[in-house]
Design a protein around this motif. Structure first.
Motif, mmCIF file in Angstrom:
data_model
loop_
_atom_site.group_PDB
_atom_site.id
_atom_site.type_symbol
_atom_site.label_atom_id
_atom_site.label_comp_id
_atom_site.label_asym_id
_atom_site.label_seq_id
_atom_site.Cartn_x
_atom_site.Cartn_y
_atom_site.Cartn_z
ATOM 1 N N UNK A 22 0.682 -1.351 0.212
ATOM 2 C CA UNK A 22 0.059 -0.174 -0.079
ATOM 3 C C UNK A 22 0.886 1.391 0.038
ATOM 4 N N UNK A 23 1.936 1.249 0.790
ATOM 5 C CA UNK A 23 2.663 2.473 0.782
ATOM 6 C C UNK A 23 3.533 2.635 -0.587
ATOM 7 N N UNK A 24 3.915 1.477 -1.089
ATOM 8 C CA UNK A 24 4.344 1.885 -2.886
ATOM 9 C C UNK A 24 3.427 2.273 -3.596
ATOM 10 N N UNK A 29 1.404 6.501 -7.130
ATOM 11 C CA UNK A 29 0.349 7.127 -7.540
ATOM 12 C C UNK A 29 0.270 8.598 -7.263
ATOM 13 N N UNK A 30 0.712 8.853 -5.989
ATOM 14 C CA UNK A 30 0.483 10.117 -5.359
ATOM 15 C C UNK A 30 -0.865 10.373 -4.883
ATOM 16 N N UNK A 31 -0.948 11.150 -3.744
ATOM 17 C CA UNK A 31 -2.197 11.195 -3.054
ATOM 18 C C UNK A 31 -3.003 12.457 -3.600
ATOM 19 N N UNK A 32 -4.229 12.051 -3.932
ATOM 20 C CA UNK A 32 -5.266 13.302 -4.328
ATOM 21 C C UNK A 32 -6.564 13.050 -3.867
ATOM 22 N N UNK A 85 -1.075 8.521 3.152
ATOM 23 C CA UNK A 85 -2.569 8.793 3.203
ATOM 24 C C UNK A 85 -2.881 9.545 4.505
ATOM 25 N N UNK A 86 -2.258 9.167 5.669
ATOM 26 C CA UNK A 86 -2.611 9.776 6.729
ATOM 27 C C UNK A 86 -2.168 11.034 7.018
#
Length: 232
Positions: A22-24, A29-32, A85-86
């Motif tokens: 999940x971290x990879x 992907x980058x968080x949006x 994400x957090x």
């Protein structure tokens, strides 16, 4: 909507199976934050009362907590396995904590009016253990799961000889499978009382025959008897 369109029943590519990190995933992907609510999230949003305390487990980049906080004045907290994400949610003003749901829950979470598990339970080996840990923390669970008895999956198996594919990178992404009927019995076995159900995706007849025509079901279940509401 086309009756014989086999969406999400692609031919699996077993040659490129990779362990899901999940971290990879979020790093690449980058968080949006999503720009709008998904259909199941709109159902959840309408179910949750203004001013409620809401916990969302496995929240990812969902916009639901953001909308609940700003439009319904809810006190919210998100849990996710990814520190990225957090961190991004906290930066956006949405409180969140890192948590591996299979390892356990963070201490001192407090109590909530609603605990959301959207497309989460099917990814766990022992969702029963998670529900047992969540029940003392909340009055109601708000859950969505795929319906493995959806008619397109049945037809795809019958006509192509292939089981439906509910994973993107590795077959172990989905570990548990329920039909709508199975899930109703499973909720009861966990000591939960179904209060509301609504189909979030499927064919036009999904609300009339959910076990056959509902692709994703949304369930609002009580963890205890709400004596004040029942008395009213």
């Amino acid at each position: 909507m086309r009756l014989f369109y086999f969406k999400n029943t692609r031919r699996p590519d077993f040659k490129n199976v990779k362990k899901f990190d999940y971290n990879a995933y979020w790093d690449s992907r980058g968080f949006t934050l999503r720009t709008k609510l998904m259909e199941r999230e709109r159902i959840f949003f309408n179910w949750i009362r203004p001013g409620s305390r809401v916990l969302d487990i496995g929240c990812g980049n969902s916009r639901l907590l953001y909308e609940l906080k700003h439009k319904k004045n809810c006190t919210v907290l998100g849990l996710d396995i990814s520190p990225k994400v957090v961190g991004e949610l906290n930066r956006l003003g949405v409180p969140a904590k890192v948590a591996d749901l299979e390892a356990g829950l963070p201490a001192d979470l407090g109590r909530y009016d609603y605990i959301i598990a959207s497309e989460v339970l099917e990814h766990l080996k022992y969702p029963e253990d998670l529900v047992a840990r969540l029940k003392p923390l909340g009055d109601r669970l708000v859950v969505s799961v795929p319906n493995s008895a959806f008619y397109r999956y049945r037809l795809h198996l019958m006509f192509t000889g292939r089981f439906f594919t509910q994973w993107a990178v590795h077959p172990a992404e989905h570990l548990r499978y329920w039909s709508h009927k199975d899930f109703l019995e499973w909720l009861g076995a966990q000591g939960l009382t179904l209060e509301r159900f609504k189909a979030a995706a499927g064919f036009e007849l999904m609300d009339l025959w959910p076990n056959l025509f509902c692709a994703t079901g949304c369930y609002l279940a009580r963890t205890k008897i709400d004596t004040q509401r029942d008395a009213g």
